[in-house]
Write a protein that holds these residues in place. Structure first.
Motif, PDB file in Angstrom:
ATOM      1  N   SER A  43       0.845  -1.191   0.000  1.00 22.75           N
ATOM      2  CA  SER A  43       0.000   0.000   0.000  1.00 22.75           C
ATOM      3  C   SER A  43       0.882   1.241   0.000  1.00 22.75           C
ATOM      4  N   THR A  52       0.123  11.013  -7.259  1.00 23.49           N
ATOM      5  CA  THR A  52      -1.076  10.171  -7.260  1.00 23.49           C
ATOM      6  C   THR A  52      -1.466   9.794  -8.680  1.00 23.49           C
ATOM      7  N   VAL A  64      -3.283   2.400  -3.549  1.00 23.54           N
ATOM      8  CA  VAL A  64      -3.252   3.741  -2.949  1.00 23.54           C
ATOM      9  C   VAL A  64      -4.237   3.774  -1.780  1.00 23.54           C
ATOM     10  N   THR A  67      -4.691   9.776  -0.220  1.00 27.25           N
ATOM     11  CA  THR A  67      -4.023  10.852  -0.941  1.00 27.25           C
ATOM     12  C   THR A  67      -4.251  12.167  -0.203  1.00 27.25           C
ATOM     13  N   ASP A  82     -10.071   7.199  -8.608  1.00 24.43           N
ATOM     14  CA  ASP A  82      -9.823   8.142  -7.517  1.00 24.43           C
ATOM     15  C   ASP A  82     -10.989   8.201  -6.538  1.00 24.43           C
ATOM     16  N   VAL A  85     -10.567   6.092  -3.489  1.00 19.15           N
ATOM     17  CA  VAL A  85      -9.405   6.326  -2.632  1.00 19.15           C
ATOM     18  C   VAL A  85      -9.716   7.407  -1.610  1.00 19.15           C
TER      19      VAL A  85
END
Length: 335
Positions: A43, A52, A64, A67, A82, A85
């Protein structure tokens, strides 16, 4: 998924040889700090939009864990990835919030985030927590960050450093084949963008200014230094940067800028609202209404362009931005 050019697809069809896998333990030097990996990290926390998006390009979205430090929306092709995440913070996350994700690696493009006076933490703090930290080579090779937060570039930004960073990340995660595809495609896009920029054949006296933001709209703005990523764009266009400072983002008075009288201005557009001038509408209103800036050639002739702020820092978007900038300048009467 990153879209490959037709020429690139043909290249890989002719040369399908796979790269050798990563041999662990792997030891790399990141901004003078030695980092060792016993295996590919399970990770990662990425402090910064540029790193990112590179991780997403490498197909590592599922690794990920979190962020932070976002300025613009994610590239459209990665919106779905995204959305899954966790965003720890739109700005600098706390050291504790990063540790809480228990990452196998933390990455960033900025020493002011993770470094000697890191807003998130120092390299030693992460070492003590047994979490490797890695910084993009664009941040420290040919760049001195000891005198200011943004640092100063002793030599102009070079996209080779961006490709080096992508290659190193691909090696860390043992996805070298994907890394090679990403780099090859970016190099093809860069070559096409440079060809388009140089094809404009602008007059020798054309000059430009990149305005990032201002801590207050009435005070000196943060503008791109001569060796920053925007300086690289201007060099490919054959355009003179009216700012000669080696600082990445020096503050320069509008009176000084007005005397230099740039032919065009590129203003950063961002979702961040740390300063009033982060708003592109505020930037435009100031340029048109201030008695000093209103007399500049760029303002009187409406040669004010916008560009995602993230593209003004070293990132894959810098390459995309050169292509867009060449397209925009082609529509101006700069002959």
């Amino acid at each position: 998924m990153l879209r490959l050019t037709t020429a690139l697809v043909a290249t890989f069809a002719l040369a399908p040889m796979a790269l050798a896998g990563t041999e662990y333990p792997l030891t790399l030097t990141s901004c003078g700090h030695e980092v060792t990996f016993e295996a590919a990290p399970e990770s990662v926390v990425s402090v910064g939009q540029s790193t990112t998006e590179i991780l997403y390009m490498l197909g590592l979205g599922d690794k990920v864990a979190g962020t932070a430090l976002w300025i613009n929306p994610v590239l459209p092709e990665f919106a779905e990835v995204d959305a899954k995440v966790e965003r720890l913070s739109d700005n600098a996350p706390s050291f504790e919030s990063v540790l809480a994700k228990k990452p196998g690696l933390v990455v960033t493009a900025y020493e002011w985030m993770i470094g000697p006076q890191g807003a998130v933490g120092t390299r030693e703090m992460f070492d003590d927590a047994q979490i490797p930290s890695w910084i993009m080579p664009t941040e420290c090779i040919g760049k001195d960050n000891t005198q200011s937060m943004d640092g100063a570039r002793t030599v102009m930004f070079d996209t080779a450093l961006l490709y080096q960073g992508i290659e190193e990340l691909a090696t860390i995660f043992d996805v070298q084949d994907r890394g090679a595809e990403v780099i090859a495609d970016l190099k093809a896009r860069e070559a096409a963008a440079v060809e388009k920029a140089q094809g404009l054949k602008l007059p020798q006296d054309v000059s430009g200014l990149f305005w990032y933001s201002s801590a207050d709209i009435e005070i000196d703005p943060y503008v791109a230094g001569v060796n920053a990523a925007p300086g690289w764009m201007l060099s490919k266009l054959g355009v003179r940067n009216v700012i000669t400072s080696q600082e990445e983002w020096p503050t320069v008075g509008w009176e000084t800028i007005a005397k230099a009288d740039p032919s065009f201005i590129v203003a950063a557009e961002m979702n961040r609202r740390r300063f009033p001038a982060d708003d592109i509408a505020v930037k435009r209103e100031f340029l048109a209404s201030d008695p000093v800036t209103a007399e500049m050639e760029a303002v009187k002739n409406d040669r004010i362009l916008t560009m995602p702020a993230n593209a003004m820092d070293p990132s894959v978007r810098t390459i995309y931005a050169l292509e867009s900038l060449a397209d925009s300048l082609a529509g101006f009467d700069l002959k």
